[in-house]
Write a protein that holds these residues in place. Structure first.
Motif, PDB file in Angstrom:
ATOM      1  N   PRO A  17      -9.613 -29.335  21.141  1.00 15.12           N
ATOM      2  CA  PRO A  17     -10.530 -28.191  21.159  1.00 15.12           C
ATOM      3  C   PRO A  17      -9.922 -26.897  20.627  1.00 15.12           C
ATOM      4  O   PRO A  17     -10.598 -26.093  20.004  1.00 15.12           O
ATOM      5  N   GLY A  18      -8.629 -26.689  20.841  1.00 14.39           N
ATOM      6  CA  GLY A  18      -7.993 -25.449  20.395  1.00 14.39           C
ATOM      7  C   GLY A  18      -7.629 -25.412  18.936  1.00 14.39           C
ATOM      8  O   GLY A  18      -7.078 -24.412  18.458  1.00 14.39           O
ATOM      9  N   GLY A  19      -7.910 -26.492  18.199  1.00 13.72           N
ATOM     10  CA  GLY A  19      -7.584 -26.517  16.777  1.00 13.72           C
ATOM     11  C   GLY A  19      -6.391 -27.371  16.429  1.00 13.72           C
ATOM     12  O   GLY A  19      -6.186 -27.710  15.253  1.00 13.72           O
ATOM     13  N   ASN A  20      -5.560 -27.723  17.420  1.00 12.10           N
ATOM     14  CA  ASN A  20      -4.434 -28.614  17.157  1.00 12.10           C
ATOM     15  C   ASN A  20      -4.907 -30.058  17.042  1.00 12.10           C
ATOM     16  O   ASN A  20      -6.072 -30.370  17.297  1.00 12.10           O
ATOM     17  N   ILE A  21      -3.993 -30.926  16.658  1.00  9.95           N
ATOM     18  CA  ILE A  21      -4.260 -32.359  16.663  1.00  9.95           C
ATOM     19  C   ILE A  21      -3.207 -33.051  17.508  1.00  9.95           C
ATOM     20  O   ILE A  21      -2.104 -32.533  17.699  1.00  9.95           O
ATOM     21  N   THR A  22      -3.555 -34.198  18.046  1.00 12.47           N
ATOM     22  CA  THR A  22      -2.607 -35.041  18.765  1.00 12.47           C
ATOM     23  C   THR A  22      -2.478 -36.358  18.020  1.00 12.47           C
ATOM     24  O   THR A  22      -3.481 -36.972  17.645  1.00 12.47           O
ATOM     25  N   VAL A  23      -1.250 -36.765  17.803  1.00  9.80           N
ATOM     26  CA  VAL A  23      -0.954 -38.041  17.146  1.00  9.80           C
ATOM     27  C   VAL A  23      -0.178 -38.899  18.132  1.00  9.80           C
ATOM     28  O   VAL A  23       0.875 -38.481  18.643  1.00  9.80           O
ATOM     29  N   GLY A  24      -0.700 -40.068  18.448  1.00 10.60           N
ATOM     30  CA  GLY A  24      -0.027 -41.018  19.325  1.00 10.60           C
ATOM     31  C   GLY A  24       0.483 -42.197  18.522  1.00 10.60           C
ATOM     32  O   GLY A  24      -0.153 -42.629  17.558  1.00 10.60           O
ATOM     33  N   CYS A  25       1.611 -42.750  18.920  1.00 14.91           N
ATOM     34  CA  CYS A  25       2.296 -43.776  18.141  1.00 14.91           C
ATOM     35  C   CYS A  25       2.813 -44.855  19.091  1.00 14.91           C
ATOM     36  O   CYS A  25       3.521 -44.544  20.056  1.00 14.91           O
ATOM     37  N   TYR A  26       2.487 -46.135  18.831  1.00 22.01           N
ATOM     38  CA  TYR A  26       2.832 -47.246  19.721  1.00 22.01           C
ATOM     39  C   TYR A  26       3.444 -48.389  18.912  1.00 22.01           C
ATOM     40  O   TYR A  26       2.883 -48.810  17.902  1.00 22.01           O
TER      41      TYR A  26
END
Length: 452
Positions: free
Chosen positions: A130-139
């Motif tokens: 929501p704040g404009g950032n992105i989240t990247v998850g890695c498995y």
């Protein structure tokens, strides 16, 4: 430089299964870097499947990739490129693989990947916050064991998405090889344009894979031989203006530079000490060139060599106790080692031909250098001068610089006939070479430390 906000471990990376258009809860940002590791992997020649990363909703992002869906594909392609070009693994890229759903990111269909003969599976997600950032998850999963091996995630500005991809590749590389990471690092080099007799040479930086090129100088003065400071905040380089040599320190955060040394005498090859307190350089006076050191804050130089001929500094050992340099005191360019105060100077290269541009590995176990016997070739030896072997076999390869983990070397190659120069990488087997794409010619590479 920016620090990535990292969120790792099973709790932080737990993804609820959500319907299209819903937003998964955002993991907390600003927490210390951790890693969840399960199981043991011993086979470094693993076939790794890397499908496009999933997303909870295909929404716009402020990146060159466009939407989160396109960004998921772009992230996986960067990871694929990193792992493919280091030579240890056999990755299969997203173009030939099915894209998992968001719900499959933490619950892989192992049967699908077993049928594709994959040893390992790397998958993840991209989520707009929501704040404009992105989240990247890695498995990372072991397909044959049917279990997760490692996981990591990062919340970051959209403009830094490539860093998340490199961090993910670093996680895989370190977990499967047992070596320290190096993909999330940057390279300083000299970007070259124009005809041979009017060559413009600009100081530039780029990512370890050649992306995100940025010019730091205008080209009005010639820039040469850059080196990153140990804390990654500054770049040391040599500049010539109206024939006058100057050594500058460029601050990356403020885009300003400080004049460290100006001389009427020729200057060469400025280099940092490992603690950042000293600058190694060479200066020619009356036809004789010697190695000096001076405080990085400025001050008088201290002469370390005093032999007839040309002594040019190479680099410090990682612990700062020794310096490797080149000298023609024996009649031809050869590699020498001395104590950091200039005592105990001794020759270590006895291979025939000439040996030049030495640089100590950050691990301390090897010295890379240019061996000149007809062609110019990149070679390595141990600090005593033994176990020399070649890594390249081209017409003119020179000026090696080490990756932060001491297991990959970068150099520049000049093409016979055209005189065009380019930045190349090679691993310590000598079997895996890679040319970095740059819009112009490139020379004098300097690999920076792993980014925080």
């Amino acid at each position: 430089m920016k620090h990535l906000s990292a969120v790792l471990c099973a709790a932080a990376l737990a993804l609820p299964v959500v319907a299209a258009g819903q937003t998964a809860s955002s993991p907390p940002s600003g927490t210390p870097v951790q890693e969840e590791v399960v199981g043991t992997i011993e086979d470094n020649d693993a076939k790794i499947a890397i499908p496009a990363f999933a997303t909870n909703a295909d929404v716009p992002t402020q990146t060159s990739a466009g939407s989160t869906g396109a960004l998921g594909l772009a992230v996986s392609n960067v990871i694929y490129g990193d792992l493919k070009n280091n030579g240890l693994f056999k990755p299969v890229g997203p173009g030939s693989l099915p894209k998992p759903s968001l719900g499959q990111v933490q619950a892989p269909d192992y049967g699908t990947w077993q049928s594709r003969s994959a040893d390992m599976l790397l998958q993840g997600y991209v989520r707009a916050e929501p704040g404009g950032n992105i989240t990247v998850g890695c498995y990372l999963y072991d397909v044959s064991l049917g279990q997760r091996v490692a996981s990591a995630g990062w919340t970051l500005p959209p403009s830094d998405w490539r860093r998340a991809a490199h961090k993910c590749a670093d996680m895989v590389y370190s977990r499967l090889s047992g070596e320290n990471p190096f993909f999330d690092s940057r390279i300083a080099f000299i970007a070259e344009t124009g005809p041979k007799n009017r060559r413009m040479k600009q100081l530039a930086v780029m990512d370890s894979d050649g992306a995100n090129l940025r010019y730091l100088t205008t080209g009005q003065t010639t820039a040469l031989t850059p080196r990153f400071s140990p804390d990654y905040k500054q770049i040391l380089y040599l500049s010539y203006f109206n024939g006058q040599p100057r050594i500058y320190i460029y601050d990356l955060a403020t885009s300003t530079q400080r004049l460290l040394l100006q001389s009427k005498n020729p200057l060469f090859a400025p280099r940092w000490s490992p603690d950042g307190r000293w600058i190694l350089y060479s200066m020619a006076i009356g036809g004789n060139t010697d190695v000096y050191k001076m405080p990085s804050s400025g001050g008088a130089g201290v002469k370390l060599t005093d032999s007839p001929g040309i002594d040019i500094g190479g680099s410090y050992s990682p612990d700062g106790s020794h310096i490797v340099f080149e000298s023609d005191r024996s009649g031809s360019q050869q590699v020498y080692v001395m104590n950091s105060d200039g005592t105990g100077q001794k020759r270590i290269s006895f291979f025939g031909g000439r040996s030049a541009t030495p640089e100590w590995s950050p691990r301390g176990d090897q010295i890379a250098f240019t061996h000149i016997a007809g062609n110019f070739r990149i070679a390595v030896m141990d600090p005593s001068g033994g176990n020399m072997h070649y890594l390249t076999d081209s017409w003119q390869d020179e000026a090696p610089t080490w990756a932060p983990n001491g297991r990959v070397i970068q150099f520049f190659r000049t093409t016979r006939g055209s005189g065009k120069t380019g930045i190349w990488q090679v691993d310590l087997t000598g079997k895996n070479e890679r040319k970095l794409d740059t819009p112009n010619d490139g020379s004098d590479p300097a690999w920076g430390p792993l980014r925080p």
